[in-house]
Design a protein around this motif. Structure first.
Motif, PDB file in Angstrom:
ATOM      1  N   SER A  74       0.855  -1.188   0.000  1.00 11.52           N
ATOM      2  CA  SER A  74       0.000   0.000   0.000  1.00 11.52           C
ATOM      3  C   SER A  74       0.890   1.236   0.000  1.00 11.52           C
ATOM      4  O   SER A  74       2.075   1.153   0.349  1.00 11.52           O
ATOM      5  CB  SER A  74      -0.905   0.013   1.240  1.00 11.52           C
ATOM      6  N   PRO A  75       0.343   2.408  -0.390  1.00 15.65           N
ATOM      7  CA  PRO A  75       1.157   3.637  -0.331  1.00 15.65           C
ATOM      8  C   PRO A  75       1.697   3.921   1.069  1.00 15.65           C
ATOM      9  O   PRO A  75       2.782   4.493   1.208  1.00 15.65           O
ATOM     10  CB  PRO A  75       0.173   4.727  -0.785  1.00 15.65           C
ATOM     11  N   PHE A  76       0.958   3.525   2.084  1.00 15.10           N
ATOM     12  CA  PHE A  76       1.410   3.750   3.464  1.00 15.10           C
ATOM     13  C   PHE A  76       2.650   2.913   3.768  1.00 15.10           C
ATOM     14  O   PHE A  76       3.574   3.365   4.446  1.00 15.10           O
ATOM     15  CB  PHE A  76       0.279   3.428   4.434  1.00 15.10           C
ATOM     16  N   GLN A  99       0.973  10.196   5.526  1.00 10.61           N
ATOM     17  CA  GLN A  99       1.700   8.924   5.605  1.00 10.61           C
ATOM     18  C   GLN A  99       1.694   8.173   4.275  1.00 10.61           C
ATOM     19  O   GLN A  99       2.040   6.993   4.220  1.00 10.61           O
ATOM     20  CB  GLN A  99       1.103   8.027   6.710  1.00 10.61           C
ATOM     21  N   SER A 100       1.305   8.858   3.163  1.00  6.02           N
ATOM     22  CA  SER A 100       1.267   8.182   1.864  1.00  6.02           C
ATOM     23  C   SER A 100       2.033   8.954   0.789  1.00  6.02           C
ATOM     24  O   SER A 100       2.148   8.469  -0.339  1.00  6.02           O
ATOM     25  CB  SER A 100      -0.177   7.959   1.412  1.00  6.02           C
ATOM     26  N   THR A 101       2.530  10.138   1.122  1.00  2.00           N
ATOM     27  CA  THR A 101       3.377  10.939   0.233  1.00  2.00           C
ATOM     28  C   THR A 101       4.630  11.318   1.013  1.00  2.00           C
ATOM     29  O   THR A 101       4.554  11.667   2.187  1.00  2.00           O
ATOM     30  CB  THR A 101       2.633  12.203  -0.229  1.00  2.00           C
ATOM     31  N   THR A 115       3.380   6.823  -5.400  1.00  2.55           N
ATOM     32  CA  THR A 115       3.395   5.664  -4.504  1.00  2.55           C
ATOM     33  C   THR A 115       2.206   4.744  -4.691  1.00  2.55           C
ATOM     34  O   THR A 115       2.194   3.637  -4.156  1.00  2.55           O
ATOM     35  CB  THR A 115       3.407   6.126  -3.033  1.00  2.55           C
ATOM     36  N   ASP A 116       1.176   5.181  -5.410  1.00  5.37           N
ATOM     37  CA  ASP A 116      -0.051   4.391  -5.521  1.00  5.37           C
ATOM     38  C   ASP A 116      -0.081   3.600  -6.817  1.00  5.37           C
ATOM     39  O   ASP A 116       0.615   3.920  -7.780  1.00  5.37           O
ATOM     40  CB  ASP A 116      -1.285   5.293  -5.427  1.00  5.37           C
ATOM     41  N   GLY A 145      -2.627  -1.860   4.596  1.00  5.22           N
ATOM     42  CA  GLY A 145      -2.915  -0.426   4.617  1.00  5.22           C
ATOM     43  C   GLY A 145      -2.723   0.147   5.998  1.00  5.22           C
ATOM     44  O   GLY A 145      -1.822  -0.267   6.732  1.00  5.22           O
ATOM     45  N   ARG A 146      -3.580   1.101   6.331  1.00  3.74           N
ATOM     46  CA  ARG A 146      -3.463   1.725   7.651  1.00  3.74           C
ATOM     47  C   ARG A 146      -4.780   1.646   8.396  1.00  3.74           C
ATOM     48  O   ARG A 146      -5.857   1.642   7.799  1.00  3.74           O
ATOM     49  CB  ARG A 146      -3.021   3.172   7.530  1.00  3.74           C
ATOM     50  N   ASP A 159       1.017  10.342  -3.551  1.00  5.32           N
ATOM     51  CA  ASP A 159      -0.126   9.440  -3.588  1.00  5.32           C
ATOM     52  C   ASP A 159      -1.138   9.961  -4.613  1.00  5.32           C
ATOM     53  O   ASP A 159      -1.056  11.102  -5.082  1.00  5.32           O
ATOM     54  CB  ASP A 159      -0.768   9.366  -2.199  1.00  5.32           C
TER      55      ASP A 159
END
Length: 477
Positions: A33-35, A73-75, A98-99, A141-142, A302
């Motif tokens: 996941s991006p996270f 938390q994803s970029t 990241t996605d 994920g988160r 993201d």
């Protein structure tokens, strides 16, 4: 005729190529996941001496130091400040994302269908959705967790197959091979368990029409129990989550000659990983950062797959905010002075020519695996490449000993886009769109070549180190 791997080693030996590729495979397998991508980047950056900043804090940025900051938390944005940097000097930037296209768990995901406990999902991005059928899936994920009076972000990944989207038997759909186009709402619903087995083991869902007492009640009890066990929390502590479905089959190096990457999320984790490594390697103990007048920066965003229009996407104000903070000086125009001295490599995967669909490529623009990094052109500005930005990149490629290829989409075919035009327009910055060639883009399992990892890292490392001197010899503003 030489083997493909032997032909394509302009940036290194086969041993060096495979070593770089294996490290990338390890990275992908930690990043469902991006996270998780951002967390793995955080680990690598800290180990390389980068200090973490918070957007809400006041920054004290010093030359010859290295920093990074995250949003959502994803970029993640990481940068190394040249020893000769002064406000008004330029930025040497690589942007990626990241996605990747995936299935995401819905806010109310509890579904009972024909005796099966299913999970409601949304289709995120432009995936090739039929490739998600008959795969052994999990979630990552988160989760937002209530811990006493605090709300915390926790990463979660269940390391075993728990979900599956089963295909319909050919006997029940005779034209399956002719026109299979699943309905994204009714046909792409992953199975978690049978209702009978869940009931036998004590998992009872809320009755139809019954209001959920807490967030956990909105989801299948089996899924909630798995998440809570993984996190060591109680269901009432689960406030919300963002979960991506992911294939449990790991990325690997494949092909009879060990020349291919068989992997999920090549688009765009290959660009993200290589940009990160290029920054880290260029800013190590080799002295080049000490003499650099620029700031070297990577921005891994993201939400590119859905248009970038989010607080953490490339279309947000994030990039401008950070560049302005780094440009604060004794003149009000330092930021504006920096932009024409700056350059952006927009790095996103590219379409290699397909052996079974070669007619889909324009005759003179057929990028191949192992033949180098692809420069993307589009007269309608779906890519931000110009003659000036291409000339600069070609000089970088020459200094890095990395081959480059050209790509233009056919006039009778639609053209995708990237963060390149978005950032180029928002910032007014010279930009070139590039990427490593691959097949099966947006499939659950994509295919690339091992040499792209080594070539990309070499290109980005050289770009970070050499761009200021190249800029000084460019006579076009």
């Amino acid at each position: 005729m030489a083997a493909p791997m032997a032909q394509a080693t302009a940036a290194g030996t086969k041993e060096a190529i495979l070593s770089a590729a294996r490290k990338f495979v390890d990275f992908v397998n930690k990043c469902q996941s991006p996270f998780h991508v951002v967390e793995e980047c955080r680990t690598i950056l800290r180990a390389a001496g980068f200090s973490e900043l918070r957007e809400a804090d006041q920054w004290d940025i010093k030359p010859n130091n290295k920093y990074f900051v995250t949003r959502n938390q994803s970029t993640v944005v990481a940068f190394a400040v040249g020893g000769q940097y002064k406000p008004g000097n330029g930025f040497t930037i690589v942007g990626a994302h990241t996605d990747s296209p995936c299935l995401k768990v819905k806010p109310l995901s509890n579904k009972l269908k024909s005796g099966y406990q299913c999970v409601g999902v949304e289709c995120y991005g432009g995936g090739i959705w039929h490739t998600w059928f008959d795969r052994d899936l999990t979630v990552a994920g988160r989760v937002m967790v209530k811990n006493a009076d605090k709300i915390e972000h926790r990463l979660v990944r269940i390391d075993r197959p728990i979900l599956r989207v089963p295909n319909i038997a050919i006997h029940l759909m005779r034209d399956h091979n002719d026109k299979f186009g699943p309905n994204k709402e009714t046909n792409i619903v992953p199975v978690l368990s049978t209702a009978v087995q869940a009931q036998l083991e004590g998992y009872t869902s809320a009755k139809e029409g019954e209001e959920p007492k807490c967030q956990a009640d909105k989801h299948p009890p089996v899924l909630v129990t798995l998440l809570c066990k993984e996190l060591g929390i109680q269901p009432q502590d689960l406030l919300d989550f963002e979960l991506c479905l992911a294939d449990t089959q790991p990325a690997t190096i494949g092909g009879a000659l060990e020349e291919f990457l068989f992997s999920p999320r090549l688009d765009n984790l290959l660009s993200s990983y290589c940009a990160l490594q290029g920054l880290v390697e260029s800013s190590g103990d080799n002295g080049s950062l000490t003499s650099d007048p620029n700031i070297r920066l990577i921005a891994l965003y993201d939400n590119e797959e859905v248009g970038s229009e989010s607080a953490q996407g490339a279309a947000s104000m994030l990039t401008e905010h950070i560049l302005r903070r780094l440009s604060v000086g004794d003149r009000a125009t330092c930021f504006e002075e920096a932009i024409p001295k700056s350059f952006l490599l927009s790095a996103d995967q590219a379409h290699a020519v397909h052996p079974n669909y070669s007619e889909k490529h324009e005759d003179n623009h057929r990028p191949m695996l192992h033949k180098g990094i692809v420069i993307k052109f589009n007269a309608n500005q779906r890519y931000a490449t110009t003659a000036v930005s291409t000339s600069i990149l070609r000089e970088v490629g020459t200094r890095a000993n990395v081959p480059l290829q050209d790509f233009v989409v056919r006039n009778d075919s639609p053209c995708g886009s990237t963060i390149g035009p978005i950032l180029s327009a928002k910032l007014g910055m010279k930009t070139v769109d590039i990427g490593a060639p691959q097949l099966s883009m947006h499939s659950i399992r994509e295919m690339g070549c091992t040499s792209s990892v080594h070539q990309s890292i070499a290109l980005y490392k050289t770009y970070f180190q050499e761009y200021p001197s190249i800029y000084n010899n460019v006579n076009v503003e």
